[in-house]
Design a protein around this motif. Structure first.
Motif, short mmCIF file in Angstrom:
data_model
loop_
_atom_site.label_atom_id
_atom_site.label_comp_id
_atom_site.label_asym_id
_atom_site.label_seq_id
_atom_site.Cartn_x
_atom_site.Cartn_y
_atom_site.Cartn_z
N GLN A 30 0.83 -1.21 0.00
CA GLN A 30 0.00 0.00 0.00
C GLN A 30 0.86 1.25 0.00
OE1 GLN A 30 -2.22 -1.03 3.56
NE2 GLN A 30 -4.13 -1.23 2.39
N PHE A 31 1.91 1.25 0.82
CA PHE A 31 2.78 2.42 0.90
C PHE A 31 3.49 2.64 -0.43
CE2 PHE A 31 6.93 4.36 2.01
CZ PHE A 31 6.46 5.57 2.51
N ALA A 32 4.02 1.58 -1.02
CA ALA A 32 4.73 1.71 -2.30
C ALA A 32 3.80 2.22 -3.38
CB ALA A 32 5.33 0.36 -2.69
N SER A 33 2.55 1.73 -3.39
CA SER A 33 1.58 2.19 -4.38
C SER A 33 1.26 3.67 -4.19
CB SER A 33 0.30 1.36 -4.26
OG SER A 33 -0.69 1.84 -5.14
N CYS A 34 1.15 4.09 -2.92
CA CYS A 34 0.89 5.50 -2.63
C CYS A 34 2.03 6.38 -3.13
CB CYS A 34 0.67 5.67 -1.13
SG CYS A 34 0.65 7.39 -0.59
N VAL A 35 3.27 5.98 -2.83
CA VAL A 35 4.42 6.78 -3.25
C VAL A 35 4.49 6.85 -4.78
CG1 VAL A 35 6.94 6.91 -3.23
CG2 VAL A 35 5.70 6.34 -1.13
N GLN A 36 4.19 5.76 -5.44
CA GLN A 36 4.20 5.77 -6.90
C GLN A 36 3.12 6.71 -7.44
OE1 GLN A 36 6.43 4.52 -8.92
NE2 GLN A 36 5.34 5.43 -10.66
N ASN A 37 1.98 6.72 -6.78
CA ASN A 37 0.91 7.63 -7.19
C ASN A 37 1.34 9.08 -6.99
OD1 ASN A 37 -1.85 8.23 -8.00
ND2 ASN A 37 -2.20 8.80 -5.87
N LEU A 38 2.05 9.35 -5.90
CA LEU A 38 2.57 10.71 -5.69
C LEU A 38 3.55 11.10 -6.78
CD1 LEU A 38 3.17 10.64 -1.83
CD2 LEU A 38 1.52 12.08 -3.03
N ALA A 39 4.35 10.15 -7.22
CA ALA A 39 5.32 10.44 -8.29
C ALA A 39 4.61 10.90 -9.55
CB ALA A 39 6.16 9.20 -8.57
N GLN A 40 3.41 10.41 -9.75
CA GLN A 40 2.65 10.80 -10.94
C GLN A 40 1.98 12.16 -10.78
OE1 GLN A 40 -0.11 7.56 -11.54
NE2 GLN A 40 1.53 6.03 -11.67
N GLN A 41 2.10 12.76 -9.58
CA GLN A 41 1.44 14.04 -9.32
C GLN A 41 2.42 15.19 -9.12
OE1 GLN A 41 -1.74 13.76 -6.29
NE2 GLN A 41 -1.52 11.54 -6.40
N THR A 42 3.68 15.00 -9.48
CA THR A 42 4.66 16.06 -9.22
C THR A 42 4.35 17.35 -9.99
OG1 THR A 42 6.10 15.03 -10.86
CG2 THR A 42 6.53 14.52 -8.55
N ALA A 43 3.57 17.25 -11.04
CA ALA A 43 3.17 18.47 -11.75
C ALA A 43 2.27 19.34 -10.89
CB ALA A 43 2.44 18.10 -13.04
N LEU A 44 1.72 18.75 -9.81
CA LEU A 44 0.86 19.51 -8.91
C LEU A 44 1.63 20.13 -7.76
CD1 LEU A 44 -2.20 17.08 -8.73
CD2 LEU A 44 -1.83 19.01 -10.27
N SER A 45 2.94 20.00 -7.78
CA SER A 45 3.76 20.59 -6.74
C SER A 45 3.68 22.11 -6.79
CB SER A 45 5.22 20.14 -6.92
OG SER A 45 6.05 20.78 -5.99
N GLY A 46 3.66 22.74 -5.62
CA GLY A 46 3.59 24.19 -5.57
C GLY A 46 4.87 24.86 -6.05
N ARG A 47 5.99 24.13 -5.97
CA ARG A 47 7.27 24.60 -6.49
C ARG A 47 7.82 23.54 -7.42
NH1 ARG A 47 10.72 27.94 -1.96
NH2 ARG A 47 9.07 29.39 -1.36
N PRO A 48 8.68 23.92 -8.35
CA PRO A 48 9.14 22.95 -9.35
C PRO A 48 9.73 21.68 -8.72
CG PRO A 48 9.80 25.17 -9.97
CD PRO A 48 9.23 25.27 -8.59
N LEU A 49 9.29 20.55 -9.21
CA LEU A 49 9.80 19.26 -8.76
C LEU A 49 9.65 18.26 -9.89
CD1 LEU A 49 10.87 17.39 -6.53
CD2 LEU A 49 8.49 16.98 -5.84
#
Length: 450
Positions: free
Chosen positions: A58-77
């Motif tokens: 579950q944790f690995a899946s969550c982190v992978q999902n976060l990786a797909q959302q880096t365009a939503l970062s408030g600062r460049p990432l």
């Protein structure tokens, strides 16, 4: 925010904890203790999402999902930077357990303030003030924030330095956002605070603004001497010792200056205005301030001090910080537990500290400790209880007694956490006392008598 956050009020705080100016926690639930008419607050039900640890999958899946959302970062990432650094993150179940403690262990105002503003902490603060008066005065002059307030935050957050936490901030921030995922509607850059906290932790490591081995803090992902969360650190941390680096982990002066900058930039501190003035309320006006389920904070009732005085409200004892001569600050009523109990008129500086940590209790802890460090006294009006709270020294005495009684897991650290409460409950049962997980001045004597 604090002290590894043993005193945070409710679980929502986990997402936006200390030092996040935009943080938002559930309202504090202040409750008079017996023999007052109002019963203690009932603990909130345990959220189902926290009932079990996350599995590694579950944790690995969550982190992978976060990786797909880096365009939503408030600062460049960049995604690749996130994946590279987050790969070193681990799920830490201490985060979930701490969130559960804040949900299931309601506390009283008089317990928290007795422990956090005790004489030991006051004397520690005064010793630092004497040792670093010039530096603290310079910071006060530069940012327009009283040095005693800065020191009080330092004392409340980490006991003046040593209690900054032991959980890797990257692990804490990732665990938090995976335990409390962002809503599907959070599709704008920076729109989900928990996600942004994790992204900010990655950015700090990416940019080498922190060293991995010292990037540790609370279960809420707050770190450093005054407990900034990563996204707050990015916004307001400043260099206070002149070496060109904002290092709130190793430099007291950087931490103090950053804290003052936070209060200035995010709250607009009003120099010369006390956070609170304790008052008496005229008898004919007291009915509307009777005890209720929540604290009474009437921000829409702000008036000038002269107007309150004309209405019969009287300051009971001046703070060490009083309004400047000739000033007439705007104040509004705040009653932590209603009447009977202490009543205050508070200034917009109350709101400023509240933006540092969204807990009314925290604001009063900080402002009372600052008042004592500056030479002021405790509240005049007693809390509506016959069983006042314990100082940290008294808690340590209790914990040592519990150890002697065979509760080997109890640590005499002056903090009443889950293990200490479990031992208290067991001893109360063994002695035939009413069931409970709390002790105060009176019940400690009852519990420990031969």
């Amino acid at each position: 925010m604090k002290r590894s956050f043993p005193f945070q009020d409710l679980v929502v705080a986990a997402l936006l904890l200390p030092l996040a100016a935009c943080a938002q926690t559930a309202p504090t639930v202040p409750v008079p203790a017996a023999p007052a008419a109002v019963a203690p607050a009932t603990a909130a039900p345990v959220p189902s999402a926290l009932s079990q640890p996350l599995t590694q999958q579950q944790f690995a899946s969550c982190v992978q999902n976060l990786a797909q959302q880096t365009a939503l970062s408030g600062r460049p990432l960049r995604r690749e930077d996130f994946e590279r650094i987050a790969a070193g993150g681990r799920y830490d179940d201490r985060v979930r357990q701490s969130m559960l403690v804040t949900t299931t262990e309601p506390t009283f105002w008089w317990d928290e303030l007795a422990a956090t503003t005790d004489e030991d902490r006051v004397q520690q603060g005064r010793a630092i003030l004497a040792r670093e008066r010039d530096a603290l005065q310079r910071i006060e002059t530069q940012f327009g924030v009283p040095k005693e307030i800065v020191l009080a935050i330092y004392g409340i957050e980490t006991n003046f330095g040593p209690a900054s936490g032991r959980i890797p901030v990257l692990d804490a921030s990732l665990s938090l956002v995976c335990l409390r995922p962002c809503p599907p509607t959070a599709t704008a850059p920076g729109s989900c605070m928990a996600r942004e906290r994790a992204f900010a932790a990655v950015r700090l490591l990416r940019d080498r603004r922190v060293q991995p081995e010292s990037f540790v803090g609370s279960w809420a992902a707050a770190f450093g001497r005054t407990q900034f969360v990563p996204d707050t650190y990015e916004l307001v941390a400043v260099d206070g010792d002149g070496d060109g680096v904002a290092d709130i982990i190793n430099s007291e002066r950087d931490a103090w200056a950053s804290t003052a900058n936070h209060l200035k930039q995010r709250g607009g501190w009003r120099m010369g205005e006390p956070v609170y003035l304790e008052v008496s309320i005229p008898q004919e006006q007291r009915a509307e301030f009777a005890a209720r389920d929540n604290s009474i904070r009437l921000t829409d009732r702000a008036k000038r001090l002269s107007e309150w005085t004309a209405m019969g409200w009287r300051v009971l004892a001046p703070n060490a910080v009083t309004p400047q001569p000739g000033s007439d600050p705007e104040l509004y009523p705040f009653l932590p537990v209603g009447l009977p109990g202490p009543a205050f008129l508070v200034s917009r500086n109350f709101d400023t500290v509240l933006r540092y940590n969204r807990s009314e209790r925290y604001v009063m802890e900080v402002s009372l400790l600052a008042n004592k460090i500056a030479g002021g006294t405790d509240f005049v009006t007693a809390w509506p209880t016959d069983d006042p709270g314990l100082t940290r020294a008294q808690v340590r005495d209790l914990q040592n007694w519990l150890v002697q009684r065979g509760h080997a897991q109890v640590v005499a650290d002056g903090v009443i956490g889950r293990v200490t409460r479990d031992a208290i409950a067991a001893e109360r049962a063994a002695k035939g006392l009413p069931a409970g997980r709390r002790v105060g001045q009176r019940t400690m004597r009852e519990l420990m008598q031969p």
